[in-house]
Design a protein around this motif. Structure first.
Motif, PDB file in Angstrom:
ATOM      1  N   LYS A 177      -3.146  20.787 -13.100  1.00 47.38           N
ATOM      2  CA  LYS A 177      -4.231  20.075 -13.762  1.00 47.38           C
ATOM      3  C   LYS A 177      -5.418  20.991 -14.024  1.00 47.38           C
ATOM      4  N   GLU A 217      -0.529   1.911   2.611  1.00 47.39           N
ATOM      5  CA  GLU A 217      -0.043   3.101   1.932  1.00 47.39           C
ATOM      6  C   GLU A 217       0.130   2.866   0.441  1.00 47.39           C
ATOM      7  N   ILE A 273      -1.301   2.996  -2.571  1.00 50.97           N
ATOM      8  CA  ILE A 273      -2.341   3.465  -3.489  1.00 50.97           C
ATOM      9  C   ILE A 273      -2.124   2.892  -4.874  1.00 50.97           C
ATOM     10  N   ASP A 274      -0.877   2.834  -5.251  1.00 51.34           N
ATOM     11  CA  ASP A 274      -0.526   2.291  -6.550  1.00 51.34           C
ATOM     12  C   ASP A 274      -0.967   0.841  -6.666  1.00 51.34           C
ATOM     13  N   SER A 313       1.128   5.899  12.743  1.00 48.16           N
ATOM     14  CA  SER A 313       1.505   6.667  11.568  1.00 48.16           C
ATOM     15  C   SER A 313       0.421   6.566  10.505  1.00 48.16           C
ATOM     16  N   GLU A 321     -11.618  15.767  -6.352  1.00 46.49           N
ATOM     17  CA  GLU A 321     -11.674  15.465  -4.925  1.00 46.49           C
ATOM     18  C   GLU A 321     -12.694  14.361  -4.669  1.00 46.49           C
ATOM     19  N   LYS A 332      -2.119  19.856  -8.490  1.00 46.74           N
ATOM     20  CA  LYS A 332      -3.542  20.135  -8.639  1.00 46.74           C
ATOM     21  C   LYS A 332      -3.734  21.419  -9.458  1.00 46.74           C
ATOM     22  N   THR A 365      -8.878  15.361  -0.539  1.00 47.17           N
ATOM     23  CA  THR A 365      -8.683  16.654  -1.196  1.00 47.17           C
ATOM     24  C   THR A 365      -7.394  16.716  -1.994  1.00 47.17           C
ATOM     25  N   CYS A 366      -6.499  15.772  -1.785  1.00 41.72           N
ATOM     26  CA  CYS A 366      -5.273  15.837  -2.570  1.00 41.72           C
ATOM     27  C   CYS A 366      -5.477  15.159  -3.916  1.00 41.72           C
ATOM     28  N   SER A 367      -6.591  14.483  -4.051  1.00 42.64           N
ATOM     29  CA  SER A 367      -6.893  13.836  -5.321  1.00 42.64           C
ATOM     30  C   SER A 367      -7.600  14.823  -6.254  1.00 42.64           C
ATOM     31  N   GLU A 368      -7.546  14.545  -7.533  1.00 44.22           N
ATOM     32  CA  GLU A 368      -8.224  15.383  -8.531  1.00 44.22           C
ATOM     33  C   GLU A 368      -8.986  14.460  -9.456  1.00 44.22           C
ATOM     34  N   LEU A 428      -2.874   7.444   8.793  1.00 43.28           N
ATOM     35  CA  LEU A 428      -3.543   8.743   8.681  1.00 43.28           C
ATOM     36  C   LEU A 428      -4.672   8.908   9.690  1.00 43.28           C
ATOM     37  N   ALA A 480       3.861  12.144  12.475  1.00 42.76           N
ATOM     38  CA  ALA A 480       3.228  10.917  12.948  1.00 42.76           C
ATOM     39  C   ALA A 480       4.155   9.725  12.720  1.00 42.76           C
ATOM     40  N   LYS A 481       4.769   9.716  11.561  1.00 45.98           N
ATOM     41  CA  LYS A 481       5.709   8.629  11.261  1.00 45.98           C
ATOM     42  C   LYS A 481       6.884   8.675  12.225  1.00 45.98           C
ATOM     43  N   LEU A 532      -7.178  13.532   4.473  1.00 46.99           N
ATOM     44  CA  LEU A 532      -6.384  14.370   3.580  1.00 46.99           C
ATOM     45  C   LEU A 532      -6.408  13.867   2.137  1.00 46.99           C
ATOM     46  N   LEU A 533      -6.489  12.561   1.991  1.00 46.80           N
ATOM     47  CA  LEU A 533      -6.447  11.978   0.654  1.00 46.80           C
ATOM     48  C   LEU A 533      -7.610  12.434  -0.212  1.00 46.80           C
ATOM     49  N   LYS A 574      -8.219   7.406 -13.952  1.00 48.87           N
ATOM     50  CA  LYS A 574      -7.454   8.330 -14.774  1.00 48.87           C
ATOM     51  C   LYS A 574      -6.538   7.601 -15.746  1.00 48.87           C
ATOM     52  N   LEU A 575      -5.866   6.580 -15.218  1.00 53.06           N
ATOM     53  CA  LEU A 575      -4.924   5.849 -16.072  1.00 53.06           C
ATOM     54  C   LEU A 575      -5.645   5.088 -17.175  1.00 53.06           C
ATOM     55  N   ILE A 582      -4.464  21.465   0.849  1.00 49.12           N
ATOM     56  CA  ILE A 582      -3.934  21.331  -0.506  1.00 49.12           C
ATOM     57  C   ILE A 582      -4.667  22.252  -1.460  1.00 49.12           C
ATOM     58  N   LEU A 619       3.146   9.789   1.635  1.00 47.79           N
ATOM     59  CA  LEU A 619       1.998   9.180   0.967  1.00 47.79           C
ATOM     60  C   LEU A 619       1.468  10.058  -0.153  1.00 47.79           C
ATOM     61  N   TYR A 621       5.905   7.396  15.555  1.00 45.55           N
ATOM     62  CA  TYR A 621       5.738   5.948  15.476  1.00 45.55           C
ATOM     63  C   TYR A 621       7.084   5.231  15.564  1.00 45.55           C
ATOM     64  N   LYS A 666      -7.194   6.963  -9.265  1.00 42.28           N
ATOM     65  CA  LYS A 666      -5.982   6.817 -10.067  1.00 42.28           C
ATOM     66  C   LYS A 666      -6.226   5.819 -11.203  1.00 42.28           C
ATOM     67  N   GLU A 689      -2.959  21.042   5.968  1.00 46.39           N
ATOM     68  CA  GLU A 689      -3.759  20.045   5.250  1.00 46.39           C
ATOM     69  C   GLU A 689      -4.518  20.673   4.096  1.00 46.39           C
TER      70      GLU A 689
END
Lengths: 342, 342
Positions: free
Chosen positions: B263, A225, A227-228, A69, A290, B260, A285-288, A71, B74-75, A282-283, A263-264, B227, B282, B78, A260, B225
DNA sequence: TTGTACGCGTTATCAT
DNA sequence: ATGATAACGCGTACAA
């Protein structure tokens, strides 16, 4: 419905049916047609178990994976399974987790199922302590073992990997060239591949005469998983007085945490902080913004690994090690065109 | 190393060895010990193929999955694999893709391998056009079929699912209650489960006397995928003059795209735009702000599905349909405590 | 070109 | 409690 039923209905012997089934040339076209018709009409398919018993193979490969599972590993499993199937092999999946004993148990399970080969997905199957790899050596005596992203010298073990050392080195050099000298290296795995990456970073520092400082090599031990958690981890580092204008992460998740964190804390990316991840998942491009990331060409790796695997099973000569290069994909979390001075 | 070798070395017949192996009670403790010792010493394990032939089963279940590299699937794979293995079953994985013909081919492949059951992971295996599900009905005549997140009325087909209708309805109601009446519903799948979610949204609108407007039900047909694609998609919608202060997404990826978009267009979340995703993946935590999302308790679903599967294989009475509830996880992309007026 | 008969390694049914 | 033996369904060497 067995081969006997077919032979009876077609008025031939089971040997002839078998020959038709297995595409032998020594069968009269007319007979072949007759048999084929009966097979078609009955929707007959040979019993896989009986076949397996006779041939000592069911054309099945075992896939060992700590966590399908994840990524990155999920993608690997996906590519491998597809390539195997297109090559005529089935895949038995075993998600082992990261504990050595469980890996051993799963491997034994696969061997008992008489798989034709075993593919270990992810560098985490090769342990730092050489003795802990004995279970792989033992298994290699029975079936070929294919390693993805790991390196192990052993007969009947085949390795397909990305040159993580060079890839990470290049990523670090790109940052350094950009004027960033206080680079935080963030990692969460000490596997074979994990250490290669770390060494790539270190070697870049040495090449550029940057001081090596343990403080800048931070191991994050949390979940994959969380990220926080990474974000908090970095905030704590900063609070402790550690300054850094670049983050080089051995995993995109860690890089996402860095974004993250920035940004914070009101830091601009890449103005105040440049970030590079690893795996180009995937992570990124899902971030801003990128995230720039190293792509290690997983699909190519998997395709090559399966090619090697099937080659071996066909008793062809195959390379024991195959090494591809990684590639830095630049995105908005870095700006290597402008030389920003910190 | 066969059962004959063991029997010879232990000075007993193969029948006795088999009895020891299969834990029959009708064997003298002393004999058992003698046989066990030889087995131990030789490291003997019975041949799985021969066993399979005799019992007509190799304790193997087929897992059909469109794309095991998808975050959610995937999860599922698993969890299912692990539960199956702990229950004594092996898993043959087949990643079919989303094309009907390929699904049929893969299913046929599994049946030829004589799997004990087939698990279809993801609602995409049940087609909108009823006739296209014939391949499932046919397969169900041979082995039990387990469906995750899909509903199909058929003998020997067992469904385990989340009440996506209610979950999405509740998510929509929460938004509406918060004063947001122009909610954009964003989806990327028209599968069984996909339609349930859409209907959940619609029913909430009806309950609250909101006008139903096709413009607010937007189908995104891009890759799972992409985004960035979603982000552009939303920007285009806005340019076309569509106003919305809420986004309800049938998938976290779509929600991440919405964040996104916000923002990049200088909109504050949740001030100007509230966002709710689906799957609680995630992606919800890697975004900033974090995304509220519906959790459909995938692990529970999978565990229950496997329990049902194994129960059926043991000829126990099992429920044909099992339905769980979803749960809205509130994060920073919504603020349901304050009644913001748009 | 086709057929006969054996082997693959179990499990299970009978006897004993 | 234990042993002999017949399935299980296929591939294949050998015979014809």
């Amino acid at each position: 419905m067995t081969i006997y039923d077919i032979s009876r209905q077609a008025g031939v012997s089971i040997a002839t049916v078998s020959r038709v089934l297995n595409g032998s040339t020594n069968v009269k076209p007319k007979t072949r047609k007759k048999v084929m018709d009966v097979i078609e009409q009955c929707g007959y398919t040979p019993n896989a178990f009986a076949r397996g018993l006779g041939l000592d193979s069911m054309n099945t490969v075992g896939i060992l994976c700590a966590d399908s599972s994840d990524l990155y590993l999920a993608k690997a499993v996906y590519f491998i399974e597809r390539n195997l199937r297109f090559g005529g092999y089935h895949s038995i999946l075993c998600c082992t987790g990261y504990i050595l004993e469980d890996k051993k148990t799963a491997l034994a399970l696969l061997l008992n199922q008489r798989v034709d080969a075993v593919i270990m997905v992810g560098s985490n199957f090769v342990e730092a302590d050489a003795g802990d790899n004995q279970y792989i050596f033992d298994a290699a005596k029975q079936v070929p073992i294919m390693l993805l992203n790991a390196d192990l010298d052993c007969n009947n073990v085949y390795c397909t990997m990305c040159d993580d050392f060079k890839a990470m080195q290049e990523a670090a050099l790109a940052m350094i060239k950009n004027g960033i000298t206080d680079i935080l290296y963030l990692y969460n795995s000490t596997s074979y591949s994990g250490m290669k990456k770390l060494n790539g970073y270190l070697s870049a520092c040495i090449m550029k005469d940057l001081p090596i400082n343990k403080q800048y090599q931070q191991f994050f031990s949390g979940s994959r998983e969380d990220i926080d958690g990474v974000c908090r981890f970095l905030s704590d580092l900063r609070k402790k007085g550690l300054e850094f204008h670049g983050v080089l992460a051995a995993e995109d998740m860690l890089a996402a945490g860095a974004i993250k964190y920035a940004k914070l804390n009101g830091l601009s990316v890449p103005g105040d902080l440049s970030v590079i991840g690893y795996n180009n998942s995937l992570l990124t491009t899902c971030s801003e913004p990128e995230i720039s990331s190293v792509d290690n060409h997983l699909e190519t790796l998997c395709s090559q690994l399966v090619k090697t695997c099937i080659g071996i099973l066909n008793h062809e000569e195959m390379p024991q090690k195959t090494i591809f290069s990684g590639e830095l994909i630049e995105r908005a979390s870095t700006d290597f065109n402008i030389n920003s001075i910190k």
